[in-house]
Write a protein that holds these residues in place. Sequence first.
Motif, PDB file in Angstrom:
ATOM      1  N   ILE A  13       0.785  -1.378  -0.042  1.00  0.00           N
ATOM      2  CA  ILE A  13      -0.054   0.049   0.110  1.00  0.00           C
ATOM      3  C   ILE A  13       0.863   1.226  -0.114  1.00  0.00           C
ATOM      4  O   ILE A  13       1.817   1.596   0.809  1.00  0.00           O
ATOM      5  N   PRO A  14       0.719   2.490  -0.824  1.00  0.00           N
ATOM      6  CA  PRO A  14       1.507   3.531  -0.689  1.00  0.00           C
ATOM      7  C   PRO A  14       1.491   3.992   0.188  1.00  0.00           C
ATOM      8  O   PRO A  14       0.458   4.027   1.043  1.00  0.00           O
ATOM      9  N   ASP A  15       2.454   4.719   0.638  1.00  0.00           N
ATOM     10  CA  ASP A  15       2.628   5.382   2.025  1.00  0.00           C
ATOM     11  C   ASP A  15       1.441   6.515   2.421  1.00  0.00           C
ATOM     12  O   ASP A  15       0.907   6.688   3.254  1.00  0.00           O
ATOM     13  N   ASN A  16       1.113   7.335   1.066  1.00  0.00           N
ATOM     14  CA  ASN A  16       0.125   8.333   1.275  1.00  0.00           C
ATOM     15  C   ASN A  16      -1.364   7.683   1.148  1.00  0.00           C
ATOM     16  O   ASN A  16      -2.141   8.482   0.921  1.00  0.00           O
ATOM     17  N   MET A  17      -1.589   6.448   1.270  1.00  0.00           N
ATOM     18  CA  MET A  17      -2.989   5.818   1.252  1.00  0.00           C
ATOM     19  C   MET A  17      -3.290   5.186   2.320  1.00  0.00           C
ATOM     20  O   MET A  17      -2.437   4.586   3.027  1.00  0.00           O
ATOM     21  N   GLU A  18      -4.632   5.181   2.559  1.00  0.00           N
ATOM     22  CA  GLU A  18      -5.370   4.519   3.563  1.00  0.00           C
ATOM     23  C   GLU A  18      -6.578   3.766   3.141  1.00  0.00           C
ATOM     24  O   GLU A  18      -7.143   4.134   2.400  1.00  0.00           O
ATOM     25  N   PRO A  19      -6.632   2.406   3.637  1.00  0.00           N
ATOM     26  CA  PRO A  19      -7.693   1.580   3.393  1.00  0.00           C
ATOM     27  C   PRO A  19      -8.958   2.019   3.922  1.00  0.00           C
ATOM     28  O   PRO A  19      -8.900   2.417   4.986  1.00  0.00           O
ATOM     29  N   VAL A  20     -10.172   2.219   3.015  1.00  0.00           N
ATOM     30  CA  VAL A  20     -11.461   2.705   3.445  1.00  0.00           C
ATOM     31  C   VAL A  20     -12.582   1.666   2.886  1.00  0.00           C
ATOM     32  O   VAL A  20     -12.341   1.275   1.850  1.00  0.00           O
ATOM     33  N   LEU A  21     -13.819   1.593   3.447  1.00  0.00           N
ATOM     34  CA  LEU A  21     -14.727   1.017   2.811  1.00  0.00           C
ATOM     35  C   LEU A  21     -15.922   2.194   2.661  1.00  0.00           C
ATOM     36  O   LEU A  21     -16.330   2.786   3.408  1.00  0.00           O
ATOM     37  N   ALA A  32     -14.602  -1.956  -1.507  1.00  0.00           N
ATOM     38  CA  ALA A  32     -12.956  -1.597  -0.685  1.00  0.00           C
ATOM     39  C   ALA A  32     -12.417  -0.746  -1.553  1.00  0.00           C
ATOM     40  O   ALA A  32     -12.109  -0.977  -2.919  1.00  0.00           O
ATOM     41  N   SER A  33     -11.675   0.453  -0.878  1.00  0.00           N
ATOM     42  CA  SER A  33     -10.979   1.298  -1.597  1.00  0.00           C
ATOM     43  C   SER A  33      -9.834   1.991  -0.988  1.00  0.00           C
ATOM     44  O   SER A  33      -9.491   1.544   0.309  1.00  0.00           O
ATOM     45  N   PHE A  34      -9.050   2.829  -1.605  1.00  0.00           N
ATOM     46  CA  PHE A  34      -7.955   3.337  -0.725  1.00  0.00           C
ATOM     47  C   PHE A  34      -8.237   4.819  -0.903  1.00  0.00           C
ATOM     48  O   PHE A  34      -8.644   5.350  -2.045  1.00  0.00           O
ATOM     49  N   VAL A  43      -9.590   5.520  -4.623  1.00  0.00           N
ATOM     50  CA  VAL A  43      -9.602   4.813  -5.707  1.00  0.00           C
ATOM     51  C   VAL A  43     -10.384   3.237  -5.258  1.00  0.00           C
ATOM     52  O   VAL A  43     -10.065   2.651  -4.277  1.00  0.00           O
ATOM     53  N   GLY A  44     -11.251   2.981  -6.034  1.00  0.00           N
ATOM     54  CA  GLY A  44     -12.114   1.816  -5.593  1.00  0.00           C
ATOM     55  C   GLY A  44     -11.410   0.577  -6.063  1.00  0.00           C
ATOM     56  O   GLY A  44     -10.832   0.593  -7.408  1.00  0.00           O
ATOM     57  N   ILE A  45     -11.409  -0.378  -5.375  1.00  0.00           N
ATOM     58  CA  ILE A  45     -10.444  -1.762  -5.662  1.00  0.00           C
ATOM     59  C   ILE A  45     -11.472  -2.819  -5.919  1.00  0.00           C
ATOM     60  O   ILE A  45     -11.199  -3.476  -7.092  1.00  0.00           O
ATOM     61  N   CYS A  46     -12.412  -3.072  -5.173  1.00  0.00           N
ATOM     62  CA  CYS A  46     -13.212  -4.310  -5.553  1.00  0.00           C
ATOM     63  C   CYS A  46     -14.521  -4.115  -4.507  1.00  0.00           C
ATOM     64  O   CYS A  46     -14.388  -3.250  -3.524  1.00  0.00           O
ATOM     65  N   LEU A  47     -15.561  -4.677  -5.198  1.00  0.00           N
ATOM     66  CA  LEU A  47     -16.880  -4.722  -4.500  1.00  0.00           C
ATOM     67  C   LEU A  47     -16.957  -5.773  -3.603  1.00  0.00           C
ATOM     68  O   LEU A  47     -16.478  -6.754  -3.690  1.00  0.00           O
ATOM     69  N   ILE A  48     -17.483  -5.555  -2.245  1.00  0.00           N
ATOM     70  CA  ILE A  48     -17.716  -6.398  -1.265  1.00  0.00           C
ATOM     71  C   ILE A  48     -19.076  -6.691  -1.417  1.00  0.00           C
ATOM     72  O   ILE A  48     -19.977  -6.120  -0.941  1.00  0.00           O
ATOM     73  N   PRO A  51     -18.514 -11.403   3.431  1.00  0.00           N
ATOM     74  CA  PRO A  51     -17.556 -11.382   4.241  1.00  0.00           C
ATOM     75  C   PRO A  51     -16.164 -12.069   3.785  1.00  0.00           C
ATOM     76  O   PRO A  51     -15.306 -11.396   4.082  1.00  0.00           O
ATOM     77  N   SER A  52     -16.271 -12.999   2.794  1.00  0.00           N
ATOM     78  CA  SER A  52     -14.994 -13.648   2.490  1.00  0.00           C
ATOM     79  C   SER A  52     -14.638 -12.684   1.432  1.00  0.00           C
ATOM     80  O   SER A  52     -13.045 -12.606   1.147  1.00  0.00           O
ATOM     81  N   ASP A  53     -15.243 -11.653   0.669  1.00  0.00           N
ATOM     82  CA  ASP A  53     -14.611 -10.736  -0.329  1.00  0.00           C
ATOM     83  C   ASP A  53     -13.690  -9.785   0.590  1.00  0.00           C
ATOM     84  O   ASP A  53     -12.770  -9.428   0.205  1.00  0.00           O
ATOM     85  N   LEU A  54     -14.255  -9.198   1.738  1.00  0.00           N
ATOM     86  CA  LEU A  54     -13.546  -8.402   2.724  1.00  0.00           C
ATOM     87  C   LEU A  54     -12.195  -8.974   3.304  1.00  0.00           C
ATOM     88  O   LEU A  54     -11.095  -8.659   3.430  1.00  0.00           O
ATOM     89  N   GLU A  55     -12.362 -10.411   3.628  1.00  0.00           N
ATOM     90  CA  GLU A  55     -11.187 -11.008   4.270  1.00  0.00           C
ATOM     91  C   GLU A  55     -10.037 -11.177   3.007  1.00  0.00           C
ATOM     92  O   GLU A  55      -8.766 -10.992   3.252  1.00  0.00           O
ATOM     93  N   ARG A  56     -10.555 -11.564   1.783  1.00  0.00           N
ATOM     94  CA  ARG A  56      -9.612 -11.801   0.664  1.00  0.00           C
ATOM     95  C   ARG A  56      -8.933 -10.167   0.491  1.00  0.00           C
ATOM     96  O   ARG A  56      -7.674 -10.415   0.260  1.00  0.00           O
TER      97      ARG A  56
END
Length: 71
Positions: A13-21, A32-34, A43-48, A51-56
């Motif tokens: 994960i780039p230093d200037n980014m943080e994960p958010v939902l 799931a986004s950064f 920046v959207g990464i994947c659709l949740i 619960p297994s999608d979030l864990e992945r």
Amino acid sequence: MFFHSKKKTVQRIPDNMEPVLLVSICTGETTASFRDKTTGKTVGICLIQEPSDLERFKSQYGISGDIPKVY
């Protein structure tokens, strides 16, 4: 024929980014986004969908603990 499995690597994960939902108020759809810490852009990464999608997503990026939700 032989099938080779891909090695699972943790993506950085780039230093200037943080994960958010990102959660929709109307439909409850979760993505799931950064989020950029300086500009606030996401920046959207994947659709949740399960619960297994979030864990992945967490295991793919090496995230532990809870991820903040943004509505």
